[in-house]
Design a protein around this motif. Structure first.
Motif, PDB file in Angstrom:
ATOM      1  N   ARG A  26       0.828  -1.212   0.000  1.00 14.26           N
ATOM      2  CA  ARG A  26       0.000   0.000   0.000  1.00 14.26           C
ATOM      3  C   ARG A  26       0.859   1.258   0.000  1.00 14.26           C
ATOM      4  O   ARG A  26       0.565   2.230  -0.705  1.00 14.26           O
ATOM      5  N   SER A  30       1.085   4.060  -3.025  1.00 14.25           N
ATOM      6  CA  SER A  30       0.790   5.461  -2.717  1.00 14.25           C
ATOM      7  C   SER A  30       1.965   6.367  -3.063  1.00 14.25           C
ATOM      8  O   SER A  30       1.774   7.486  -3.546  1.00 14.25           O
ATOM      9  N   PRO A 192      -1.526   3.524   5.996  1.00 15.38           N
ATOM     10  CA  PRO A 192      -2.558   3.891   5.013  1.00 15.38           C
ATOM     11  C   PRO A 192      -3.499   2.733   4.730  1.00 15.38           C
ATOM     12  O   PRO A 192      -3.114   1.566   4.801  1.00 15.38           O
ATOM     13  N   LEU A 194      -7.163   1.783   2.174  1.00 16.88           N
ATOM     14  CA  LEU A 194      -8.273   2.123   1.287  1.00 16.88           C
ATOM     15  C   LEU A 194      -8.865   0.814   0.789  1.00 16.88           C
ATOM     16  O   LEU A 194      -8.179   0.017   0.151  1.00 16.88           O
ATOM     17  N   ASP A 196     -11.066  -1.608  -1.508  1.00 17.10           N
ATOM     18  CA  ASP A 196     -11.529  -1.622  -2.901  1.00 17.10           C
ATOM     19  C   ASP A 196     -12.678  -2.617  -3.021  1.00 17.10           C
ATOM     20  O   ASP A 196     -12.479  -3.820  -3.122  1.00 17.10           O
ATOM     21  N   ALA A 317     -13.482  -0.333   8.115  1.00 18.44           N
ATOM     22  CA  ALA A 317     -13.624   0.328   6.815  1.00 18.44           C
ATOM     23  C   ALA A 317     -14.887  -0.118   6.096  1.00 18.44           C
ATOM     24  O   ALA A 317     -15.495   0.643   5.333  1.00 18.44           O
ATOM     25  N   ASP A 375     -15.971   6.475   9.372  1.00 17.70           N
ATOM     26  CA  ASP A 375     -15.391   7.820   9.448  1.00 17.70           C
ATOM     27  C   ASP A 375     -13.973   7.787  10.022  1.00 17.70           C
ATOM     28  O   ASP A 375     -13.097   8.545   9.584  1.00 17.70           O
ATOM     29  N   GLU A 378     -11.561   6.601   7.402  1.00 16.15           N
ATOM     30  CA  GLU A 378     -11.380   7.607   6.346  1.00 16.15           C
ATOM     31  C   GLU A 378     -10.117   8.432   6.593  1.00 16.15           C
ATOM     32  O   GLU A 378      -9.494   8.933   5.658  1.00 16.15           O
ATOM     33  N   LYS A 379      -9.743   8.571   7.863  1.00 16.82           N
ATOM     34  CA  LYS A 379      -8.555   9.351   8.216  1.00 16.82           C
ATOM     35  C   LYS A 379      -7.261   8.643   7.817  1.00 16.82           C
ATOM     36  O   LYS A 379      -6.179   9.225   7.919  1.00 16.82           O
ATOM     37  N   LYS A 381      -6.780   7.427   4.764  1.00 16.30           N
ATOM     38  CA  LYS A 381      -6.624   7.494   3.312  1.00 16.30           C
ATOM     39  C   LYS A 381      -5.169   7.797   2.961  1.00 16.30           C
ATOM     40  O   LYS A 381      -4.521   8.611   3.621  1.00 16.30           O
ATOM     41  N   PRO A 382      -4.643   7.140   1.920  1.00 14.50           N
ATOM     42  CA  PRO A 382      -3.238   7.353   1.545  1.00 14.50           C
ATOM     43  C   PRO A 382      -2.864   8.815   1.337  1.00 14.50           C
ATOM     44  O   PRO A 382      -1.761   9.230   1.705  1.00 14.50           O
ATOM     45  N   GLU A 383      -3.778   9.598   0.757  1.00 12.84           N
ATOM     46  CA  GLU A 383      -3.441  11.005   0.502  1.00 12.84           C
ATOM     47  C   GLU A 383      -3.217  11.787   1.792  1.00 12.84           C
ATOM     48  O   GLU A 383      -2.599  12.855   1.783  1.00 12.84           O
TER      49      GLU A 383
END
Length: 406
Positions: A26, A30, A192, A194, A196, A317, A375, A378-379, A381-383
């Motif tokens: 991951r 990223s 990180p 996310l 899919d 998630a 929620d 969500e924190k 997230k890779p970005e």
């Protein structure tokens, strides 16, 4: 930046299982999206370079023994074999990174602390150690008797951490412990994640639902070990099935024997006459695993100690209510009774009471808890998370350059 990710596990290896391998993948993915170049250096059973999903992977044969390895082993009557294997693996990784660096400059190297891989670091390259566990804590929880072989592993990890200038990790609990023990600053950077959902495959789920006759089930997934609280689940099975005769309990993951006894046999024995309500599947790819998580009424993860548990992250998630444990890093992810529920570790009575409480929640409370879980993840997230990691890399490189110029 070109970033070397040194690891003992990766998705290319036959022995990979879960957490570390998925984390490295991951992060590498990223880093590419941020315009950087990750290169994986993984301990393997052969020497080769390959491209895995657009990521360069350098596989290093960790069992290509050197003359000094055999000489020292014979000299010490093989009593130092565990230490020498760790040192040899680290030496191989270090040599591969330095060789690569001669033709393509590596800006920074990130090492896992697993198996003390960073005991030998390339001095010409800025390096960071990612701490994901601590051997002595694990051994204490397992109740392992102190032996010379065990002491060697603990000693090497302590030596690695003492000599490491830059350390980071996802767990505040373990980070604080390491910081106090070694008087080191440990940066906390969460992992990180996310999910899919586009790759869900319900084939294995349908097999399970056939066995349960569409009845509800609780789920545990991950390695079936004492450390992860599976023997604590075993202790409650008979009482749980007595109270909730419509339920099944599904276990997904590789099994590890307890004192030479199959943990599956322990689960079935403790379940008594309800043994047929236990369903086990070996480790599964995410596309098969995620639908099983999604369908579960609760995800039960009563670890006795943990780092920053991927299992908890994956379940939250998807919006599942997770039962975790206090003082084991779960509280970093779960706000008790808000985004999940916590019980006491190594306490079967607390575990079954918490399960009963969770099953009695009304639909509104369940939906709120489910959304709060989503929620929280969500924190991760890779970005968000990987950007913090990249900033940390840059800080380490700058400090390293300043140190060398002094």
């Amino acid at each position: 930046m070109r970033i070397a990710l040194a690891t003992t596990e990766f998705l290319t290896e036959k022995t990979f299982d879960g957490g570390l391998a998925n984390y490295v993948f991951r992060v590498a993915e990223s880093l590419i999206t941020f315009g950087h170049i990750p290169v994986i250096f993984v301990a393997s059973d052969k020497n080769e370079v390959l491209i895995f999903k657009n990521i360069e992977v350098v596989r290093i044969n960790e069992k290509q023994f050197t003359w000094w390895f055999w000489f020292l082993n014979v000299l010490t009557l093989f009593r130092l074999n565990p230490s020498l294997l760790f040192v040899l693996r680290s030496y191989r990784i270090k040599s591969a990174i330095l060789k690569y660096n001669k033709t393509r400059k590596i800006d920074i190297a990130q090492y896992t602390n697993s198996m003390s891989l960073g005991i030998l670091l390339p001095s010409k390259i800025p390096c960071v150690i990612r701490i994901s566990s601590y051997q002595k804590l694990l051994d204490e929880v397992y109740g392992h008797k102190q032996t010379f072989r065990l002491w060697q592993k603990q000693f090497l990890q302590d030596l690695m951490l003492k000599n490491s200038q830059f350390i980071f990790g996802p767990s505040k609990k373990i980070g604080d412990f390491i910081s106090k023990k070694f008087n080191k600053n440990v940066e906390i950077i969460e992992s990180p994640f996310l999910v899919d959902k586009s790759v869900f495959d319900e084939t294995i789920l349908n097999e399970i639902l056939t066995k349960t006759s569409q009845n509800p089930y609780l789920l545990y997934f991950g390695s079936l070990t004492v450390l992860k609280g599976v023997t604590d689940i075993a202790e409650i099975l008979n009482d749980f099935f007595e109270k909730h005769n419509e339920y099944y309990f599904v276990f997904v993951g590789k099994t590890i024997d307890v004192d030479g006894v199959s943990i599956l046999e322990i689960l079935k024995e403790k379940a008594g006459k309800y043994y047929d309500r236990i369903i086990w599947k070996n480790s599964l790819e995410h596309k098969f695993l995620y639908p099983i998580i999604e369908k579960a009424d609760l995800v039960v993860l009563p670890s006795r100690i943990d780092n920053f548990p991927n299992t908890c992250i994956e379940a939250m998630a998807i919006g599942k209510i997770v039962i975790g444990t206090f003082e084991t890093s779960f509280e970093q992810l779960i706000d008790n009774n808000i985004s999940g529920i916590l019980c006491k570790p190594a306490n079967p009575q607390s575990l079954i009471n918490t399960i009963d409480f969770a099953l009695k929640l009304n639909n509104d409370d369940k939906q709120k808890m489910s959304q709060n879980a989503i929620d929280r993840i969500e924190k991760l997230k890779p970005e968000i998370v990987v950007k913090k990691l990249i900033d940390y890399y840059k800080t380490v490189i700058e400090r390293n350059n300043n140190h060398q110029s002094v």
